[in-house]
Design a protein around this motif. Structure first.
Motif, PDB file in Angstrom:
ATOM      1  N   MET A   1       0.852  -1.189   0.000  1.00  0.00           N
ATOM      2  CA  MET A   1       0.000   0.000   0.000  1.00  0.00           C
ATOM      3  C   MET A   1       0.887   1.237   0.000  1.00  0.00           C
ATOM      4  N   GLU A   2       0.748   2.045  -1.032  1.00  0.00           N
ATOM      5  CA  GLU A   2       1.531   3.279  -1.085  1.00  0.00           C
ATOM      6  C   GLU A   2       1.004   4.260  -0.031  1.00  0.00           C
ATOM      7  N   GLN A   3       1.822   5.255   0.259  1.00  0.00           N
ATOM      8  CA  GLN A   3       1.461   6.212   1.305  1.00  0.00           C
ATOM      9  C   GLN A   3       0.695   7.374   0.690  1.00  0.00           C
ATOM     10  N   ARG A   4      -0.619   7.199   0.549  1.00  0.00           N
ATOM     11  CA  ARG A   4      -1.400   8.277  -0.057  1.00  0.00           C
ATOM     12  C   ARG A   4      -2.888   8.142   0.242  1.00  0.00           C
ATOM     13  N   LEU A   5      -3.587   9.199  -0.084  1.00  0.00           N
ATOM     14  CA  LEU A   5      -5.033   9.288   0.071  1.00  0.00           C
ATOM     15  C   LEU A   5      -5.541   9.816  -1.263  1.00  0.00           C
TER      16      LEU A   5
ATOM     17  N   VAL B   1      -1.707  16.093   4.519  1.00  0.00           N
ATOM     18  CA  VAL B   1      -1.169  15.388   5.677  1.00  0.00           C
ATOM     19  C   VAL B   1      -2.301  14.637   6.381  1.00  0.00           C
TER      20      VAL B   1
ATOM     21  N   LEU C   1       0.933  -0.842   7.768  1.00  0.00           N
ATOM     22  CA  LEU C   1       0.908  -0.405   6.365  1.00  0.00           C
ATOM     23  C   LEU C   1       2.277   0.057   5.887  1.00  0.00           C
TER      24      LEU C   1
ATOM     25  N   PHE D   1       0.472  21.176   1.178  1.00  0.00           N
ATOM     26  CA  PHE D   1       0.776  21.437   2.582  1.00  0.00           C
ATOM     27  C   PHE D   1       1.790  20.400   3.071  1.00  0.00           C
ATOM     28  N   PHE D   2       2.885  20.895   3.655  1.00  0.00           N
ATOM     29  CA  PHE D   2       3.932  20.002   4.147  1.00  0.00           C
ATOM     30  C   PHE D   2       4.137  20.261   5.640  1.00  0.00           C
ATOM     31  N   ILE D   3       3.983  19.219   6.417  1.00  0.00           N
ATOM     32  CA  ILE D   3       4.001  19.375   7.870  1.00  0.00           C
ATOM     33  C   ILE D   3       5.408  19.625   8.408  1.00  0.00           C
ATOM     34  N   SER D   4       6.418  19.104   7.725  1.00  0.00           N
ATOM     35  CA  SER D   4       7.794  19.388   8.135  1.00  0.00           C
ATOM     36  C   SER D   4       8.207  20.700   7.485  1.00  0.00           C
TER      37      SER D   4
ATOM     38  N   PHE E   1       1.971  12.280  12.345  1.00  0.00           N
ATOM     39  CA  PHE E   1       1.651  12.812  11.018  1.00  0.00           C
ATOM     40  C   PHE E   1       2.255  11.950   9.920  1.00  0.00           C
ATOM     41  N   TYR E   2       1.504  11.819   8.829  1.00  0.00           N
ATOM     42  CA  TYR E   2       2.013  11.159   7.624  1.00  0.00           C
ATOM     43  C   TYR E   2       1.832  12.143   6.472  1.00  0.00           C
ATOM     44  N   GLN E   3       2.897  12.388   5.726  1.00  0.00           N
ATOM     45  CA  GLN E   3       2.796  13.240   4.547  1.00  0.00           C
ATOM     46  C   GLN E   3       2.270  12.397   3.396  1.00  0.00           C
ATOM     47  N   LEU E   4       1.111  12.743   2.882  1.00  0.00           N
ATOM     48  CA  LEU E   4       0.496  12.000   1.774  1.00  0.00           C
ATOM     49  C   LEU E   4       0.429  12.938   0.582  1.00  0.00           C
TER      50      LEU E   4
ATOM     51  N   ALA F   1       6.026  11.595   9.573  1.00  0.00           N
ATOM     52  CA  ALA F   1       6.699  12.867   9.335  1.00  0.00           C
ATOM     53  C   ALA F   1       7.395  13.306  10.622  1.00  0.00           C
TER      54      ALA F   1
ATOM     55  N   TRP G   1       3.747   2.992   6.509  1.00  0.00           N
ATOM     56  CA  TRP G   1       3.829   4.420   6.180  1.00  0.00           C
ATOM     57  C   TRP G   1       4.894   5.084   7.060  1.00  0.00           C
ATOM     58  N   VAL G   2       5.562   6.061   6.469  1.00  0.00           N
ATOM     59  CA  VAL G   2       6.658   6.745   7.158  1.00  0.00           C
ATOM     60  C   VAL G   2       6.125   7.981   7.876  1.00  0.00           C
TER      61      VAL G   2
END
Lengths: 143, 143
Positions: free
Chosen positions: A1-5, B47, B26, A138-141, B40-43, B31, B28-29
């Motif tokens: 599963m890729e990391q996305r929505l 996020v 899953l 939007f980037f949380i880092s 948090f996960y950057q998608l 953030a 997921w990496v």
């Protein structure tokens, strides 16, 4: 599963009312496959869908009964602290409900909440530690 | 208000359990600003956040009581029809619950549902009319 929505679907009691809020009230542009049963908005690389709440429950094979807090929130991050109050006001004028006026919050930002006509919760936040690019990503880092 | 979504926050009863599902299950990496209270996960350009359900309700000034259908679903769109069953299985192995096995659906796709350990609903869908680019951006209009 890729990391996305890919898509967020909001179940709505009255699609015309929900559409009036997002399309006419907020001024969002509907994506081409929208029709009388489902409405889509392209939000950067994901899609927001409005669909009948009963139909959504049926699609998942679930009972549509439910009440109280839904345990989730969407968030719209602003580019500046000053924008937050204006966005909350705009949402109210569009038919939303102010849930919590904006205030300085413990993590160093400034945020408030509104709900759409179906009670879906949106936070409107300015986060000085995150990054919002010109395209609205939007980037949380911060780096 | 620009046409975009910055963040989706899922309220969770047990952050360690939720983190075990998304991070370890899953794969997921997380953030960088993730900690013991929020993950948090950057998608792509948005996020996903995991945060205590009670804390989220409190943040919005709402009562945390709630039950039944939450009226919303997240969706993960696959690149191929064949992937759908595999993603549902992966989510089950990671600690999720299969809500509805995948089947051919009326709009011409193939889709099923799982829920995460806190009951947040995810659809896993293949949509032959939409576009998923290499970076994982999803566009509802095929053109």
């Amino acid at each position: 599963m890729e990391q996305r929505l890919s898509l967020v679907t909001l179940g709505v009691a009255d699609l015309r009312r929900a559409r009036a809020f997002y399309t006419h009230g907020l001024g969002w542009v509907e994506a081409q496959p929208s029709n009388e049963s489902v409405v889509f908005y392209q939000l950067g690389g994901i899609v927001l869908g409005l669909y009948g709440r009963e139909a959504l429950a049926t699609d998942a094979g679930l009972d549509a009964e439910g009440s109280g807090f839904r345990g989730a929130a969407l968030a719209y991050n602003t580019r500046t602290r000053e924008e937050v109050d204006g966005v909350l006001s705009e949402a109210e004028r569009a038919g939303g409900t102010l849930v919590k006026p904006a205030e300085d919050v413990f993590w160093g930002g400034y945020s408030g909440y509104f709900s759409d006509p179906d009670g879906h919760l949106w936070e409107v936040a300015w986060n000085p530690f995150a990054t919002l690019d010109d395209a609205g990503n939007f980037f949380i880092s911060a780096d």
